[in-house]
Design a protein around this motif. Structure first.
Motif: not given
Length: 349
Positions: A30-39, A43-53
């Motif tokens: 879903t994150a890659k799909q949202k990236a496409i809507t942002k033009k 291929p994507f480099i998709c990395e999970e990161i932590a939420f802001d503490p």
């Protein structure tokens, strides 16, 4: 399904420069799909990161309010807990509705904040349907809170369809906050810090009149009067297409799971001979990007080629071929007639 935060890198299809997006989604797909809507292009480099503490200031505020801080709570989690201290928990139906539309919220969010977030996130047509749904709930004392699964959903969307070109009515609806849809007028027993929605607005009067026309005194649907003009609404299940990213990259794969609030974008390569039939039906924006021909797209869900509509070049080719055959047949007929004419002349001589 839990929310995740991703850092998605990809080239912008216009500038060809690498860009990095901060995306909150339920999966990397879903994150890659949202990236496409942002033009951005695969291929994507998709990395999970932590939420802001939580910040130190927010931690101190939570401790002074006597809030027990959950382990690994993010900034959004703690803020929701603080705001929820004097609020009630949102009903299961409204939570399911928000999840259905892929609206991000903390699991600790309160009812007031969730209503505000949902109403702010919806498109104009869905906002109009949600508004009259809320008016109906208030007048009928209906406890169902999920518009998506309500038995009279189609009627509410008839109202939404009727408001499409009414700018004054849409403006009036947009002036409401989500929390104001929990009750209207001088409603009693409202939780603290809630503000009821006004009943003298253009939006409320229009919604109340519509409900009176389409529902009886028991708030059951009236039978449609003969000859009465009926509006054709866009059903909620079709509207979910607006929140999916369907991509046709000339490779076969299954479509991604249903998602939500971003507009559909159909990206076609220059060698594509077919376009998704849903793109035509919904008059969705189509972006044609020749550079996609050589892109690696195996890691990206794409629009399946099951329901497709041929481009106009196909019928044109068939027609040209048919005309060629007709000309050949005409020449052959002329030769046969000429030979027979010569034979008849020789026989007479």
């Amino acid at each position: 399904m839990a929310w995740h935060r991703f850092k998605v890198k990809g080239k912008h299809y216009m500038t060809k420069r690498m860009r990095t997006l901060d995306v909150i989604a339920r999966s990397d797909v879903t994150a890659k799909q949202k990236a496409i809507t942002k033009k951005l292009l695969p291929p994507f480099i998709c990395e999970e990161i932590a939420f802001d503490p939580p910040t130190n200031k927010l931690l101190e505020q939570a401790k002074s309010a006597g809030i027990i801080i959950p382990k690994n709570a993010s900034y959004d989690d703690l803020l929701s807990l603080i705001n929820r201290k004097n609020d009630i928990a949102p009903p299961a139906g409204i939570i399911a509705f928000a999840e259905r539309w892929d609206i991000y919220f903390s699991q600790y969010i309160g009812n007031k904040d969730l209503y505000n977030l949902i109403f702010k996130s919806l498109s104009l047509q869905n906002k109009a349907a949600f508004f009259i749904f809320s008016v109906y709930k208030f007048l009928s004392n209906d406890k169902k809170s999920n518009l998506d699964t309500h038995p009279y959903k189609d009627i509410f969307y008839k109202f939404a369809a009727a408001t499409t070109n009414d700018k004054r009515l849409l403006r009036s609806i947009s002036h409401y906050k989500g929390e104001q849809l929990c009750a209207f007028g001088t409603a009693k027993n409202l939780p603290d810090n809630y503000k009821a929605g006004g009943i003298k607005t253009i939006a409320y009067k229009a919604a109340a009149a519509f409900i009176e026309e389409y529902f009886d005194d028991n708030f059951l649907p009236r039978p449609l009067k003969e000859g009465k003009k009926d509006y054709i609404a866009t059903p909620m299940q079709n509207a979910t297409i607006e929140k999916k990213t369907l991509v046709n990259l000339s490779i076969s794969d299954s479509s991604a799971t249903k998602g939500k609030n971003s507009p559909s974008v159909f990206i076609l390569s220059k060698n594509d001979h077919y376009i998704p039939s849903r793109a035509i039906e919904l008059k969705t924006k189509i972006i044609k990007i020749p550079e996609l021909d050589n892109k690696a797209t195996a890691d990206l869900p794409v629009y399946a080629h099951e329901n497709i509509t041929a481009l106009s070049t196909m019928p044109y080719t068939a027609k040209k071929h048919s005309n060629t055959q007709s000309r050949k047949l005409g020449c052959l007929t002329l030769i046969i007639v000429l030979v027979l004419f010569i034979l008849i002349i020789l026989f007479l001589l």
